[in-house]
Design a protein around this motif. Structure first.
Motif, PDB file in Angstrom:
ATOM      1  N   GLU A  52      32.229  12.460 -38.128  1.00  0.00           N
ATOM      2  CA  GLU A  52      30.907  11.305 -38.028  1.00  0.00           C
ATOM      3  C   GLU A  52      29.922  12.137 -37.466  1.00  0.00           C
ATOM      4  O   GLU A  52      29.715  12.680 -36.642  1.00  0.00           O
ATOM      5  CB  GLU A  52      31.676  10.187 -37.145  1.00  0.00           C
ATOM      6  N   THR A  53      28.819  11.773 -38.584  1.00  0.00           N
ATOM      7  CA  THR A  53      27.638  12.530 -38.127  1.00  0.00           C
ATOM      8  C   THR A  53      26.547  11.727 -37.065  1.00  0.00           C
ATOM      9  O   THR A  53      27.316  10.632 -36.619  1.00  0.00           O
ATOM     10  CB  THR A  53      26.769  12.465 -39.391  1.00  0.00           C
ATOM     11  N   LYS A  54      25.458  11.928 -36.749  1.00  0.00           N
ATOM     12  CA  LYS A  54      24.558  11.424 -35.990  1.00  0.00           C
ATOM     13  C   LYS A  54      24.215   9.984 -36.255  1.00  0.00           C
ATOM     14  O   LYS A  54      24.107   9.111 -35.467  1.00  0.00           O
ATOM     15  CB  LYS A  54      23.373  12.329 -35.466  1.00  0.00           C
ATOM     16  N   ASN A  55      24.150   9.894 -37.617  1.00  0.00           N
ATOM     17  CA  ASN A  55      23.803   8.745 -38.206  1.00  0.00           C
ATOM     18  C   ASN A  55      24.950   7.705 -38.498  1.00  0.00           C
ATOM     19  O   ASN A  55      25.020   6.730 -39.179  1.00  0.00           O
ATOM     20  CB  ASN A  55      23.268   8.847 -39.519  1.00  0.00           C
ATOM     21  N   ASN A  56      26.318   7.930 -37.743  1.00  0.00           N
ATOM     22  CA  ASN A  56      27.474   7.225 -37.977  1.00  0.00           C
ATOM     23  C   ASN A  56      28.156   7.224 -39.433  1.00  0.00           C
ATOM     24  O   ASN A  56      28.703   6.237 -39.661  1.00  0.00           O
ATOM     25  CB  ASN A  56      27.063   5.742 -37.567  1.00  0.00           C
ATOM     26  N   GLN A  57      27.701   8.264 -40.205  1.00  0.00           N
ATOM     27  CA  GLN A  57      28.192   8.277 -41.634  1.00  0.00           C
ATOM     28  C   GLN A  57      29.417   9.280 -41.555  1.00  0.00           C
ATOM     29  O   GLN A  57      29.704  10.372 -40.796  1.00  0.00           O
ATOM     30  CB  GLN A  57      27.401   8.981 -42.441  1.00  0.00           C
ATOM     31  N   ARG A  58      30.594   8.813 -42.122  1.00  0.00           N
ATOM     32  CA  ARG A  58      31.715   9.714 -42.335  1.00  0.00           C
ATOM     33  C   ARG A  58      32.008  10.496 -43.305  1.00  0.00           C
ATOM     34  O   ARG A  58      31.479  10.177 -44.474  1.00  0.00           O
ATOM     35  CB  ARG A  58      33.040   8.752 -42.007  1.00  0.00           C
ATOM     36  N   LYS A  59      32.442  11.898 -43.156  1.00  0.00           N
ATOM     37  CA  LYS A  59      32.514  12.868 -44.338  1.00  0.00           C
ATOM     38  C   LYS A  59      33.482  13.577 -44.057  1.00  0.00           C
ATOM     39  O   LYS A  59      33.856  13.910 -42.910  1.00  0.00           O
ATOM     40  CB  LYS A  59      31.166  13.406 -44.685  1.00  0.00           C
ATOM     41  N   ASN A  60      34.064  14.249 -45.049  1.00  0.00           N
ATOM     42  CA  ASN A  60      35.170  15.303 -44.960  1.00  0.00           C
ATOM     43  C   ASN A  60      34.555  16.627 -45.027  1.00  0.00           C
ATOM     44  O   ASN A  60      33.621  17.017 -46.074  1.00  0.00           O
ATOM     45  CB  ASN A  60      36.504  15.082 -45.668  1.00  0.00           C
ATOM     46  N   ILE A  61      34.993  17.727 -44.442  1.00  0.00           N
ATOM     47  CA  ILE A  61      34.480  18.996 -44.497  1.00  0.00           C
ATOM     48  C   ILE A  61      35.672  19.859 -44.576  1.00  0.00           C
ATOM     49  O   ILE A  61      36.418  19.747 -43.787  1.00  0.00           O
ATOM     50  CB  ILE A  61      33.379  19.593 -43.465  1.00  0.00           C
ATOM     51  N   GLU A  62      35.488  21.088 -45.639  1.00  0.00           N
ATOM     52  CA  GLU A  62      36.709  22.001 -45.732  1.00  0.00           C
ATOM     53  C   GLU A  62      35.981  23.078 -45.032  1.00  0.00           C
ATOM     54  O   GLU A  62      35.044  23.871 -45.374  1.00  0.00           O
ATOM     55  CB  GLU A  62      37.030  22.186 -46.979  1.00  0.00           C
ATOM     56  N   LEU A  63      36.607  23.872 -44.025  1.00  0.00           N
ATOM     57  CA  LEU A  63      36.566  25.109 -43.686  1.00  0.00           C
ATOM     58  C   LEU A  63      37.430  26.164 -44.037  1.00  0.00           C
ATOM     59  O   LEU A  63      38.476  25.885 -44.046  1.00  0.00           O
ATOM     60  CB  LEU A  63      36.139  24.962 -42.055  1.00  0.00           C
ATOM     61  N   GLN A  64      37.130  27.255 -44.277  1.00  0.00           N
ATOM     62  CA  GLN A  64      37.703  28.444 -44.501  1.00  0.00           C
ATOM     63  C   GLN A  64      37.352  29.727 -43.661  1.00  0.00           C
ATOM     64  O   GLN A  64      36.362  29.918 -43.585  1.00  0.00           O
ATOM     65  CB  GLN A  64      37.953  28.845 -46.023  1.00  0.00           C
ATOM     66  N   ARG A  65      38.363  30.355 -42.892  1.00  0.00           N
ATOM     67  CA  ARG A  65      38.299  31.290 -41.990  1.00  0.00           C
ATOM     68  C   ARG A  65      39.174  32.551 -42.147  1.00  0.00           C
ATOM     69  O   ARG A  65      40.335  32.123 -42.673  1.00  0.00           O
ATOM     70  CB  ARG A  65      37.673  30.846 -40.604  1.00  0.00           C
ATOM     71  N   GLN A  66      38.775  33.676 -41.843  1.00  0.00           N
ATOM     72  CA  GLN A  66      39.662  34.661 -41.831  1.00  0.00           C
ATOM     73  C   GLN A  66      40.591  34.550 -40.561  1.00  0.00           C
ATOM     74  O   GLN A  66      40.061  34.060 -39.479  1.00  0.00           O
ATOM     75  CB  GLN A  66      38.917  36.112 -42.148  1.00  0.00           C
ATOM     76  N   PRO A  67      41.707  35.188 -40.624  1.00  0.00           N
ATOM     77  CA  PRO A  67      42.563  35.238 -39.391  1.00  0.00           C
ATOM     78  C   PRO A  67      41.806  35.853 -38.276  1.00  0.00           C
ATOM     79  O   PRO A  67      41.187  36.983 -38.306  1.00  0.00           O
ATOM     80  CB  PRO A  67      43.713  35.934 -39.962  1.00  0.00           C
ATOM     81  N   GLY A  68      41.887  35.245 -37.218  1.00  0.00           N
ATOM     82  CA  GLY A  68      41.280  35.790 -35.971  1.00  0.00           C
ATOM     83  C   GLY A  68      39.615  35.747 -35.550  1.00  0.00           C
ATOM     84  O   GLY A  68      39.039  35.917 -34.887  1.00  0.00           O
ATOM     85  N   GLU A  69      39.073  34.934 -36.978  1.00  0.00           N
ATOM     86  CA  GLU A  69      37.800  34.650 -37.005  1.00  0.00           C
ATOM     87  C   GLU A  69      37.721  33.441 -36.025  1.00  0.00           C
ATOM     88  O   GLU A  69      38.051  32.502 -36.235  1.00  0.00           O
ATOM     89  CB  GLU A  69      37.160  34.354 -38.279  1.00  0.00           C
ATOM     90  N   GLU A  70      36.490  33.590 -35.077  1.00  0.00           N
ATOM     91  CA  GLU A  70      36.247  32.146 -34.210  1.00  0.00           C
ATOM     92  C   GLU A  70      35.574  31.043 -35.425  1.00  0.00           C
ATOM     93  O   GLU A  70      34.698  31.505 -36.094  1.00  0.00           O
ATOM     94  CB  GLU A  70      35.048  32.782 -33.074  1.00  0.00           C
ATOM     95  N   LEU A  71      36.039  29.990 -34.981  1.00  0.00           N
ATOM     96  CA  LEU A  71      35.378  28.849 -35.799  1.00  0.00           C
ATOM     97  C   LEU A  71      33.985  28.540 -35.377  1.00  0.00           C
ATOM     98  O   LEU A  71      33.061  28.227 -36.206  1.00  0.00           O
ATOM     99  CB  LEU A  71      36.224  27.569 -35.774  1.00  0.00           C
TER     100      LEU A  71
END
Length: 432
Positions: A52-71
């Protein structure tokens, strides 16, 4: 929902467009109640976030990261659904021995197994629900730090005023069965869990090896704020000697049985008796340093690594503010400074009027007691007055909620320096 406190610049989360103040609704379709849930959900290479954003909007986000990489996401707290509160009424509870207007964290009576796993605090296990026991086992939340105090069920109920306190042996056996490791502590109270009861507890706990990682024994601490609380006293010097004799016996038993010792007594036992402190190597990586166990041995080891000068380039008059127990702990350090030419050093022992003189550790010194002692010193008598920074929290506040900056403003005529260890102290002494 969990509010994001900070997004690390150039991190995976930052590049995906996540912002501070955004709120996480779910991760991979799951609500997260604590940092443990968060860590499990982000362990996958592809992560689906509903936010939920600062404007109270909802959205989906996909994250991809390498093993061991900090989010790259940080939170203000590590528990998102509220701390589990303590349901005991322990006869030695330190929280109930405090006045009002203290630091909030000191008045917080939490007993949350998640804090124990994530940050190493000690818990009694008396408020665990079955689903939480299953979670500890299923997710292998190990090690857990457990306040045992006694393995006598009836005595533990008496000391903690909670009928569920008698389940301690069942829970420790369950943890052992499922290979959940644990550190344990015993707050030693004269007339309750000392003498024969201490022998029984140590004998019982030895049987939990190798899942039991350490047993820490600390003397009960009492403040002057005990109106309406249980009739309790501190250990006498002779009782401390007797307890150390018992502890030494069981340490030897552990070595004979398992070829290693994992039983430790708090420094206070040694500093208040003629018993010699154990050697640095006897503390096995110091598993209970936060309990005041091994601090002096660690300090004495640091002294060996310091190059003490024969002389200073110019005369310096130094004062070190410390507690009653702190002065005893610093004895070897003080002896190491005696032969440095041009150095005049005084230890200023601050008695704890705030909590009462029975409280003798440096970490519980307050701003008001330190100020009172410093104001007794003539201005310009010392080139520097040192205070251990253990008296401050991360927000730079003393136990009595006084801010460091306000403390220094009130004592602006004095040259005060906060230091974290003796190496830092010597650097300031030698280099200014």
């Amino acid at each position: 929902m969990v509010k994001i406190e900070k997004v690390i610049p150039n991190s995976t989360a930052d590049k995906a467009g996540l912002k501070e103040e955004y709120k996480i609704i779910t991760i991979n379709g799951q609500k997260i109640n604590d940092y443990i849930d968060y860590l499990y959900q982000i362990s996958e290479p592809v992560i689906e976030l509903e936010i939920e954003t600062k404007n109270n909007q909802r959205k989906n986000i996909e994250l991809q990261r390498q093993p061991g990489e900090e989010l790259g996401i940080e939170f203000k707290e590590i528990i998102f659904d509220g701390l589990k509160q303590c349901k005991n009424n322990c006869i030695f509870c330190f929280v109930k021995q405090q006045p009002q207007n203290m630091r909030n964290s000191l008045n917080q009576m939490d007993d949350d197994y998640r804090f124990s796993f994530l940050q190493g605090s000690f818990v009694t296990l008396t408020n665990l629900e079955q689903r939480e026991i299953e979670r500890i086992i299923d997710k292998n939340l190990s090690p857990i730090n457990v306040s045992v105090h006694t393995t006598n069920p009836e005595l533990r109920i008496e000391m903690m005023k909670n009928p569920r306190a008698g389940e301690i042996n069942r829970l420790l056996n369950l943890f052992q069965k499922h290979n959940i490791q644990f550190h344990t502590q015993i707050v030693l109270c004269p007339g309750y869990n000392d003498q024969a009861e201490l022998d029984k507890t140590l004998a019982d706990l030895l049987d939990f090896y190798p899942q039991i990682l350490s047993i820490g024994i600390v003397p009960v601490g009492l403040t002057r704020y005990r109106d309406g609380l249980a009739d309790l006293r501190t250990l006498t010097e002779q009782e401390m000697k007797n307890s150390l004799g018992q502890i030494k016996y069981w340490q030897q038993k552990a070595v004979e049985k398992y070829d290693e010792n994992f039983i430790y007594a708090a420094d206070e036992f040694y500093l208040n008796t003629e018993f010699g402190l154990p050697d640095y190597n006897n503390y096995n990586d110091f598993p209970q340093l936060e309990n005041g166990i091994g601090l002096t041995a660690l300090l004495n080891e640091q002294i060996k690594e310091i190059s003490f000068p024969d002389s200073l380039t110019e005369k310096k008059r130094i004062a070190i503010m410390t507690s009653v127990l702190g002065e005893k702990s610093l004895k070897k350090f003080a002896d190491s400074l005696k032969n440095i030419a041009h150095l005049e050093l005084d230890f200023k022992v601050v008695k704890n009027d705030f909590f009462g003189e029975r409280v003798t550790v440096a970490g519980l010194l307050t701003a008001q007691d330190l100020k009172a002692e410093i104001k007794k010193i003539k201005l310009n008598k010392y080139d520097k007055i040192f205070i251990p920074d253990i008296v401050l929290n991360d927000q730079m506040k003393f136990l009595d909620e006084v801010k460091k900056e306000d403390f220094l403003d009130e004592l602006s005529g004095y040259k005060i320096e906060f230091v974290s260890n003796i190496k830092e102290f010597m650097e300031v002494i030698k280099n200014g």
